[in-house]
Every structure is written in C-alpha cells, then in structure tokens.
Design a protein around this motif. Structure first.
Motif, short mmCIF file in Angstrom:
data_model
loop_
_atom_site.label_atom_id
_atom_site.label_comp_id
_atom_site.label_asym_id
_atom_site.label_seq_id
_atom_site.Cartn_x
_atom_site.Cartn_y
_atom_site.Cartn_z
N GLY A 245 -15.67 -17.84 -38.86
CA GLY A 245 -16.16 -16.51 -38.54
C GLY A 245 -16.94 -15.87 -39.67
N GLN A 246 -17.79 -14.92 -39.32
CA GLN A 246 -18.56 -14.19 -40.30
C GLN A 246 -18.06 -12.75 -40.39
OE1 GLN A 246 -22.70 -13.03 -39.47
NE2 GLN A 246 -23.28 -13.79 -41.50
N TRP A 247 -17.74 -12.32 -41.60
CA TRP A 247 -17.31 -10.95 -41.85
C TRP A 247 -18.52 -10.12 -42.29
CZ3 TRP A 247 -12.44 -8.85 -41.22
CH2 TRP A 247 -11.41 -9.76 -40.95
N THR A 248 -18.57 -8.88 -41.85
CA THR A 248 -19.66 -7.99 -42.23
C THR A 248 -19.12 -6.60 -42.53
OG1 THR A 248 -21.19 -9.16 -40.75
CG2 THR A 248 -21.90 -7.02 -41.60
N LEU A 249 -19.45 -6.09 -43.71
CA LEU A 249 -19.13 -4.70 -44.09
C LEU A 249 -20.44 -3.91 -44.09
CD1 LEU A 249 -16.77 -5.32 -47.16
CD2 LEU A 249 -16.13 -5.07 -44.76
N THR A 250 -20.45 -2.80 -43.39
CA THR A 250 -21.65 -1.97 -43.29
C THR A 250 -21.28 -0.52 -43.52
OG1 THR A 250 -22.52 -3.49 -41.62
CG2 THR A 250 -23.65 -1.37 -41.88
N GLY A 251 -22.09 0.17 -44.31
CA GLY A 251 -21.86 1.59 -44.58
C GLY A 251 -23.17 2.35 -44.64
N GLU A 252 -23.14 3.62 -44.27
CA GLU A 252 -24.35 4.43 -44.31
C GLU A 252 -23.97 5.90 -44.47
OE1 GLU A 252 -27.92 3.18 -41.97
OE2 GLU A 252 -27.52 5.08 -40.93
N THR A 253 -24.77 6.61 -45.23
CA THR A 253 -24.57 8.05 -45.38
C THR A 253 -25.92 8.74 -45.24
OG1 THR A 253 -23.73 9.80 -46.83
CG2 THR A 253 -24.84 7.96 -47.89
N ALA A 254 -25.90 9.96 -44.73
CA ALA A 254 -27.14 10.69 -44.52
C ALA A 254 -26.89 12.18 -44.71
CB ALA A 254 -27.71 10.43 -43.13
N SER A 255 -27.91 12.87 -45.16
CA SER A 255 -27.86 14.32 -45.29
C SER A 255 -29.08 14.91 -44.60
CB SER A 255 -27.82 14.75 -46.76
OG SER A 255 -27.91 16.17 -46.86
N LEU A 256 -28.84 15.66 -43.54
CA LEU A 256 -29.89 16.38 -42.86
C LEU A 256 -29.70 17.88 -43.06
CD1 LEU A 256 -29.66 13.55 -41.31
CD2 LEU A 256 -30.91 14.71 -39.50
#
Length: 336
Positions: A171-182
């Motif tokens: 299996g393939q593990w994936t960590l994803t993160g994102e932040t935004a300021s509007l």
C-alpha cells in the motif's frame, strides 16, 4: 479547480453550481525553456434571489485569465499567474468588458467601486513522493501602480500546502496538509477604500458568487482554514481520515467588535471525517464501487454573538453529522 490548491482554491473553485461560461486555451513547448499553457474564461454570475434589492444588478460578468509555465531546467516545477475580475452588467454588455481586467483604473474613482479585481501568483514543485505548493493573491485593482504603492496592505491572501507519499508493503501512504488565509489585511484607511475582505470592493456584498454560492475557497472570504489528511491506498481500496479547523469572519470581527471591547472570540469550527473508496460491501461484485466521506462538524459561535440580537436563535455551540455517499459501476470489473 484552477490553481495548485487541493482544499482551498483561491481564484476559482468547485463550491458553486455550474456557471454559464466559455473559454479559449492553448499551449505548447517553448523548446529549452519548457512548456507554456494559457486560458481565458468568461462567465455570467447571477445574484441570489435571497439578496436582491435591485433588479437591475442581477447579472455580473466574471473574467478569468490563467498562465502556467513548466520550466525545463527544474523538473517537476510549475509556475503561474492568474487574474479574475467581476464587472456588473447593469449597463449592458460591450466587447470592451472582455478585457476590462487589464485596465489600470484606480479603485478610488467613484464609478469603479462596483467592480473587483484579484490577481495571484502560484507555484507547485513535485519531486518523487514530495510535493509543495502555494498561492499568493492580492485584490482591489492590483494592476494599478497607484494602488500598488499607496495601498500595500490591501487584501493580501495566501494558501500553502504539501504532501508526502511512500510505499509500505503493498500500500501507499500519503500525508497531505494545507492552510489558507482569506482574511486579508485590516485596512488602515476609511471604509470602504481599504475594505480588508477579498472578493468584494466597497459595499458590494455579492462578491464572487453564483446564486449566492462561492466560487472560491469554501471557507469563504474573511476566514482562515487548516486541513490535514492521512490515507492509505492499495489495489482494492483507499481509506483515510481528515481533520480541519476554520476560523470564520476574522476581518469583520477585528474591524467591528475587537476594537469595541477587546474581545478575541471568533467563530471556530472543527471537522473530523473518515473517507473510503473501494468495492461496495454487500454487492458481491467488484464492479460496484463505493465512495464515502462522513464525520462530524463542531462549531462554537463567536463571543460577540450577543451584539447581533440573535442569541436566542443561534446557540453558542452546534454539532452536525454529515455523510456523502456515491455508488459507482465499472463494467470492466475489479480494477479502478
């Protein structure tokens, strides 16, 4: 979605229904310089029937221009710029409106206060299983040199994200993160010339919406969000969990209430979700697939709700359960 963001698209997103629009695009190789792609798009937005004080301003022309460059000297790197612009059609359509976004009329001129411009630069770099991306945008006629020099604090917004993927066993593990300021930057001048909220200018409340639904990031103008996801995928299924935190209407709070009593309470929301994609249990066939995302959303209302007069209608806390489910069918059988 236009731009590198996965969760919080700044320029144009998928949080609104289909907008009647047309586009032209093209691209190709620049030889040793890499590849170039360009797109121009125009659409007509309609005002929400729940916010209609004037029947003559129900339609708005939105123009969007995107330019992407993949330099040959940096493998996996993509650079780009984009510009969106909204122009009310109360006076009727003229061909000159198609290129109005590139005019340098100052937003301080009285007749221009009904329009909005938002420009951004973005980048994404992916090497192996590691990727990083970001977008920085600025509103309020950013093409105008006068506004650029005299209003440097106006409507600066951003999004940053990254992902890491690796294989473990089958299996393939994936960590994803994102932040935004509007949330923009709090203007120091008099309202409305330095309104801190992007996607609007002056007292225009319609903003970048179609029938009241946002075209940009789903968290809405004036907010900040942070999102994290971990998932594992193999040949049969993908499972994962998501966590998201949103602070709503930060600029309105600072502009109106924080100055009044020093309160620091904003509208806070946490979202926890589990996702699944694979064979649908109970169907006895790998051709029937299931996509599901469900969890709970917890929200605390801002401290200054007492000023609104709606304290009896809106509770201090609320929780909502959600579940999005889709069944798919693949006539080829098991592989998806």
């Amino acid at each position: 979605i236009r731009g590198p963001e996965e969760r919080y698209p700044i320029m144009l997103g998928a949080s609104a229904p289909g907008v009647p629009s047309g586009f032209v695009e093209g691209g190709g190789s620049l030889g040793p310089l890499g590849g170039l792609a360009a797109r121009a798009q125009w659409g007509v937005l309609r005002e929400s029937p729940f916010f209609d004080e004037n029947a003559e301003n129900d339609r708005t022309l939105i123009s969007a221009f995107f330019l992407d460059w993949a330099p040959a000297f940096a493998r996996g790197l993509e650079l780009g710029a984009s510009l969106t612009y909204r122009d009310p059609l109360a006076g009727g359509f003229t061909p000159s409106l198609l290129w109005r976004a590139f005019s340098t009329v100052s937003a301080q001129e009285e007749e221009q206060k009904a329009e909005d411009g938002l420009g951004a630069a973005h980048a994404r770099w992916e090497v192996g299983g590691l990727a990083a991306w970001g977008t920085w945008g600025r509103g309020d006629y950013w093409l105008n040199s006068e506004d650029l020099l005299t209003e440097p604090n106006h409507n600066q917004i951003y999004a940053l994200g990254g992902s890491l993927a690796w294989w473990q066993g089958s299996g393939q593990w994936t960590l994803t993160g994102e932040t935004a300021s509007l949330a923009g930057t709090l203007g120091r001048g008099r309202f409305p010339l330095e309104s801190p909220k992007p996607y609007r200018h002056g007292r225009a409340a319609q903003g970048y919406t179609h029938e009241g639904q946002l075209l940009g990031a789903s968290i809405g103008p004036g907010s900040r969000g942070a999102w994290f996801r971990v998932q594992r995928a193999d040949s049969t299924r993908t499972v994962g969990i998501e966590v998201e935190r949103i602070l709503h209407d930060l600029d309105v709070h600072r502009e109106v209430f924080a100055r009044r009593d020093g309160s620091d309470g904003q509208d806070r929301e946490w979202r926890f979700a589990v996702l699944y994609e694979g064979a649908a249990p109970g169907f006895g066939s790998a051709a029937v697939g299931l996509k599901a995302n469900g969890g709970v959303s917890l929200r605390w209302n801002r401290d200054y709700i007492r000023y609104s007069g709606n304290a009896d209608l809106v509770g201090l806390r609320e929780s909502n359960w959600f579940l999005d489910v889709a069944l798919t069918w693949d006539p080829r059988g098991g592989s998806r």
